[in-house]
Motif scaffolding. Structure first.
Motif, PDB file in Angstrom:
ATOM      1  N   LYS A  32       0.852  -1.193   0.000  1.00 48.20           N
ATOM      2  CA  LYS A  32       0.000   0.000   0.000  1.00 48.20           C
ATOM      3  C   LYS A  32       0.884   1.238   0.000  1.00 48.20           C
ATOM      4  O   LYS A  32       1.843   1.319   0.764  1.00 48.20           O
ATOM      5  N   VAL A  33       0.553   2.188  -0.855  1.00 47.93           N
ATOM      6  CA  VAL A  33       1.313   3.431  -0.931  1.00 47.93           C
ATOM      7  C   VAL A  33       1.193   4.158   0.402  1.00 47.93           C
ATOM      8  O   VAL A  33       0.110   4.275   0.971  1.00 47.93           O
ATOM      9  N   LEU A  37       6.427   0.582   4.544  1.00 49.42           N
ATOM     10  CA  LEU A  37       7.076  -0.718   4.585  1.00 49.42           C
ATOM     11  C   LEU A  37       7.943  -0.923   3.343  1.00 49.42           C
ATOM     12  O   LEU A  37       9.012  -1.512   3.409  1.00 49.42           O
ATOM     13  N   TYR A  38       7.473  -0.436   2.207  1.00 53.73           N
ATOM     14  CA  TYR A  38       8.213  -0.543   0.953  1.00 53.73           C
ATOM     15  C   TYR A  38       8.476   0.853   0.399  1.00 53.73           C
ATOM     16  O   TYR A  38       7.735   1.789   0.671  1.00 53.73           O
ATOM     17  N   GLU A  39       9.528   0.953  -0.395  1.00 54.38           N
ATOM     18  CA  GLU A  39       9.874   2.239  -1.004  1.00 54.38           C
ATOM     19  C   GLU A  39       8.715   2.729  -1.866  1.00 54.38           C
ATOM     20  O   GLU A  39       7.960   1.938  -2.425  1.00 54.38           O
ATOM     21  N   GLN A  44       4.326   2.286  -5.798  1.00 53.37           N
ATOM     22  CA  GLN A  44       3.571   2.878  -6.908  1.00 53.37           C
ATOM     23  C   GLN A  44       3.305   1.855  -8.013  1.00 53.37           C
ATOM     24  O   GLN A  44       2.264   1.880  -8.644  1.00 53.37           O
ATOM     25  N   GLU A  45       4.258   0.958  -8.243  1.00 53.75           N
ATOM     26  CA  GLU A  45       4.168  -0.005  -9.342  1.00 53.75           C
ATOM     27  C   GLU A  45       3.576  -1.355  -8.956  1.00 53.75           C
ATOM     28  O   GLU A  45       3.208  -2.128  -9.819  1.00 53.75           O
ATOM     29  N   TYR A  64      10.405  -7.750  -9.538  1.00 51.18           N
ATOM     30  CA  TYR A  64       9.626  -6.746 -10.258  1.00 51.18           C
ATOM     31  C   TYR A  64       9.046  -7.306 -11.550  1.00 51.18           C
ATOM     32  O   TYR A  64       8.174  -6.712 -12.147  1.00 51.18           O
ATOM     33  N   LYS A  65       9.548  -8.466 -12.022  1.00 50.30           N
ATOM     34  CA  LYS A  65       9.180  -8.959 -13.345  1.00 50.30           C
ATOM     35  C   LYS A  65       8.025  -9.951 -13.341  1.00 50.30           C
ATOM     36  O   LYS A  65       7.548 -10.316 -14.386  1.00 50.30           O
TER      37      LYS A  65
END
Length: 169
Positions: A32-33, A37-39, A44-45, A64-65
């Motif tokens: 979640k934006v 917890l995550y950059e 965003q992606e 990411y892939k």
């Protein structure tokens, strides 16, 4: 198993463990934006974390892939009544379905899982999409998806769901 054997203590332990597992999955795997917890660029992606590996550096841990519909499928499998608890935040589920690719860009097999999630908040549209699928991924069938779609309607009538929270009775 505790309910089947009439063992209230075993049922209580099982319920507690399931609740902790769901809480952990939502915290670590649902992106979640703004949750820090995550950059931000990853958040965003991505709406879900697809793959983690202890054998890579921390910055390479998230894959990411992995295709979006595959990520959703990994989190939905196996499609069971408890899946609705894992995806109880309807706003998050709507974002997931919007985030997934269109039917025209992916294989039918994985899209069944996306449509299953759509059935949490838009039952009839999801049912129509499921009926249009030509194939299903291993671990999923037309009969399983039809059971899911039709039982969500039944369980929502039996339970007391909140506007942004789905549940089973």
């Amino acid at each position: 198993m505790g309910q089947a054997y009439g063992d209230i203590h075993l049922a209580s332990i099982g319920s507690t463990l399931a609740s902790l597992e769901i809480h952990a999955a939502k915290m670590w795997w649902h992106v979640k934006v703004g949750d820090n917890l995550y950059e931000d660029d990853f958040a965003q992606e991505n709406k879900l974390v697809g793959y983690l590996s202890a054998n890579h550096r921390l910055d390479l841990m998230r894959d990411y892939k992995c295709e979006r519909e595959c990520k959703i499928g990994f989190h939905v499998l196996p499609l069971l009544p408890i899946t609705e608890f894992l995806f109880s935040n309807v706003d998050f589920v709507k974002d997931l379905v919007k985030w997934s690719p269109s039917l025209y860009t992916v294989r039918d097999g994985w899209m069944g899982f996306v449509y299953a999630l759509e059935g949490i908040y838009n039952n009839q549209v999801a049912l129509d999409k499921i009926r249009s699928l030509k194939r299903f991924d291993a671990g999923n069938t037309l009969s399983n998806l039809l059971w899911w779609i039709h039982s969500r309607h039944y369980y929502r009538k039996m339970g007391s769901c909140h506007e942004k929270q789905c549940c089973i009775g």
